[in-house]
Design a protein around this motif. Structure first.
Motif, PDB file in Angstrom:
ATOM      1  N   GLY A  24      18.724 101.027 105.856  1.00 59.56           N
ATOM      2  CA  GLY A  24      18.107 101.552 104.710  1.00 59.56           C
ATOM      3  C   GLY A  24      19.263 102.560 103.946  1.00 59.56           C
ATOM      4  N   ARG A  25      20.179 102.484 104.532  1.00 59.35           N
ATOM      5  CA  ARG A  25      21.403 103.484 104.017  1.00 59.35           C
ATOM      6  C   ARG A  25      22.682 102.491 103.822  1.00 59.35           C
ATOM      7  NH1 ARG A  25      22.573 108.496 101.291  1.00 59.35           N
ATOM      8  NH2 ARG A  25      24.697 108.940 101.481  1.00 59.35           N
ATOM      9  N   THR A  26      23.101 102.435 102.564  1.00 55.36           N
ATOM     10  CA  THR A  26      24.151 101.709 101.995  1.00 55.36           C
ATOM     11  C   THR A  26      25.192 102.724 101.337  1.00 55.36           C
ATOM     12  OG1 THR A  26      23.419  99.397 101.937  1.00 55.36           O
ATOM     13  CG2 THR A  26      25.467 100.034 100.966  1.00 55.36           C
ATOM     14  N   GLN A  27      26.440 102.603 101.631  1.00 53.59           N
ATOM     15  CA  GLN A  27      27.194 103.727 101.072  1.00 53.59           C
ATOM     16  C   GLN A  27      28.690 103.243 100.914  1.00 53.59           C
ATOM     17  OE1 GLN A  27      26.875 107.651 103.239  1.00 53.59           O
ATOM     18  NE2 GLN A  27      28.704 107.402 103.997  1.00 53.59           N
ATOM     19  N   THR A  28      29.459 104.149 100.385  1.00 55.66           N
ATOM     20  CA  THR A  28      31.157 103.641 100.407  1.00 55.66           C
ATOM     21  C   THR A  28      31.669 104.109 101.819  1.00 55.66           C
ATOM     22  OG1 THR A  28      31.215 103.832  97.871  1.00 55.66           O
ATOM     23  CG2 THR A  28      33.272 104.183  99.192  1.00 55.66           C
ATOM     24  N   TRP A 141      26.130 112.370 105.169  1.00 56.40           N
ATOM     25  CA  TRP A 141      25.651 111.784 104.184  1.00 56.40           C
ATOM     26  C   TRP A 141      25.525 112.918 102.727  1.00 56.40           C
ATOM     27  CZ3 TRP A 141      20.973 108.446 106.642  1.00 56.40           C
ATOM     28  CH2 TRP A 141      21.586 107.673 107.541  1.00 56.40           C
ATOM     29  N   GLY A 142      25.878 112.389 101.758  1.00 58.39           N
ATOM     30  CA  GLY A 142      25.456 113.018 100.496  1.00 58.39           C
ATOM     31  C   GLY A 142      24.476 112.543  99.661  1.00 58.39           C
ATOM     32  N   SER A 143      24.335 113.263  98.712  1.00 54.36           N
ATOM     33  CA  SER A 143      23.170 112.571  97.809  1.00 54.36           C
ATOM     34  C   SER A 143      23.641 111.490  96.969  1.00 54.36           C
ATOM     35  CB  SER A 143      23.020 113.761  96.684  1.00 54.36           C
ATOM     36  OG  SER A 143      24.024 114.302  96.070  1.00 54.36           O
ATOM     37  N   ASP A 152      31.345 118.939 102.153  1.00 57.77           N
ATOM     38  CA  ASP A 152      30.546 120.317 102.622  1.00 57.77           C
ATOM     39  C   ASP A 152      29.976 119.970 103.905  1.00 57.77           C
ATOM     40  OD1 ASP A 152      31.821 121.505 100.531  1.00 57.77           O
ATOM     41  OD2 ASP A 152      29.796 121.153  99.325  1.00 57.77           O
ATOM     42  N   ALA A 153      29.471 118.847 104.208  1.00 53.36           N
ATOM     43  CA  ALA A 153      28.625 118.770 105.403  1.00 53.36           C
ATOM     44  C   ALA A 153      29.802 118.684 106.425  1.00 53.36           C
ATOM     45  CB  ALA A 153      27.656 117.513 105.220  1.00 53.36           C
ATOM     46  N   PRO A 159      26.236 116.514 110.829  1.00 51.18           N
ATOM     47  CA  PRO A 159      25.996 115.022 110.634  1.00 51.18           C
ATOM     48  C   PRO A 159      24.715 114.721 110.405  1.00 51.18           C
ATOM     49  CG  PRO A 159      26.161 115.628 113.047  1.00 51.18           C
ATOM     50  CD  PRO A 159      26.615 116.868 112.519  1.00 51.18           C
ATOM     51  N   SER A 160      24.723 113.716 109.468  1.00 54.20           N
ATOM     52  CA  SER A 160      23.333 112.862 109.302  1.00 54.20           C
ATOM     53  C   SER A 160      22.949 112.036 110.620  1.00 54.20           C
ATOM     54  CB  SER A 160      23.407 112.196 108.129  1.00 54.20           C
ATOM     55  OG  SER A 160      23.697 113.072 107.097  1.00 54.20           O
ATOM     56  N   VAL A 161      24.131 111.340 111.038  1.00 52.73           N
ATOM     57  CA  VAL A 161      23.980 110.596 112.259  1.00 52.73           C
ATOM     58  C   VAL A 161      25.004 110.666 112.842  1.00 52.73           C
ATOM     59  CG1 VAL A 161      22.217 108.880 111.108  1.00 52.73           C
ATOM     60  CG2 VAL A 161      24.628 108.389 111.036  1.00 52.73           C
TER      61      VAL A 161
END
Length: 268
Positions: A24-28, A141-143, A152-153, A159-161
């Motif tokens: 469910g998460r797609t990102q650059t 992950w960011g918004s 920043d994270a 970490p998110s994962v």
């Protein structure tokens, strides 16, 4: 084990692309040859590696091979989009060595996917029945998924994962496989950029542990339960499961396992 080739050539193409990084998460992500981790290279002491780095991204990138003894000034320099460089080194010491983008901020480039492994076999490496490689990495992950990871994270080391080989929990859905009484070797690298790894396989005891270039344990009556690795450290473990079952692979820093650094070895 490593091939008989003494010269290894590889083109590494830097690409910034959209990729599914979790259900469910797609990102650059920023990748070497479209994948994260990047390709695994393997050789022997004395082998020569000739790597051509080509930057087809939208920003400056670079590469650092821990497996090589080279002055950073030239081969590790940042190259701009459309540029390329050749990075040549000779493997003088055995190990599972990290490679990664070394452009600042390095933590963000690594977190966005720009890391991989070079395995240089020790001369006395025994043959085994099955061999795997597990590289721990982190995602923040960011918004805005199109922006990649959140700097920043990353700086907070929150970490998110946490992943093995770039995707959380993937080896729970597609377990590693073995049969009873087979000798299994798992090469392990902690790519970071921030978190430690306490590598453990539930239900097994390691009878061989090789960490950062030397045997910690080989033979005798002793055993080990974890291979502890800080970021950029690597090694391997060997063990022989004697019974069928599902053996959980974890980072035994359990909150990281619960964020994705977990899988299964299915023995049947």
């Amino acid at each position: 084990q490593a091939s008989d080739d003494s010269v290894h050539r590889l083109d590494l193409l830097v690409e910034e692309t959209e990729k599914e990084v979790a259900p469910g998460r797609t990102q650059t992500v920023w990748t070497f040859n479209g994948q994260t981790p990047g390709p695994v290279l393997r050789g022997k002491i004395g082998d020569t590696f000739i790597i051509t780095l080509k930057n087809e991204g939208s920003m400056g990138h670079s590469i650092d091979f821990h497996a090589g003894d080279r002055s950073p000034d030239d081969v590790m320099r940042t190259i701009e989009p459309g540029e390329s460089l050749t990075y040549e080194f000779t493997a003088n010491r055995s190990g599972i060595w990290m490679y990664h983008c070394s452009t600042s901020p390095m933590s963000l480039h690594i977190a966005n996917g720009m890391f991989g492994a070079v395995i240089i076999d020790p001369p006395d490496l025994d043959r085994v029945d099955r061999e795997y490689i597990m590289i721990q990495g982190e995602q923040y992950w960011g918004s805005d998924p199109e922006a990649g990871n959140d700097p920043d994270a990353v700086n907070r080391a929150d970490p998110s994962v946490v992943t093995f080989n770039g995707y959380p929990f993937q080896y729970e859905h597609a377990p590693l496989s073995a049969q009873p009484d087979e000798r299994i070797r798992i090469w392990v690298l902690n790519a970071g950029p921030n978190l430690p790894l306490s590598f453990h396989v539930v239900g097994t005891q390691f009878d061989t542990v090789w960490n950062e270039g030397s045997y910690v344990l080989k033979g005798g009556s002793g055993g080990a339960q974890v291979l502890p690795l800080l970021p950029a450290e690597g090694g391997f473990v060997e063990f022989v499961p004697t019974a069928a079952g599902h053996y959980t692979i974890v980072n035994h820093m359990m909150s990281y396992a619960e964020r994705g650094a977990r899988g299964t070895l299915e023995v049947e």
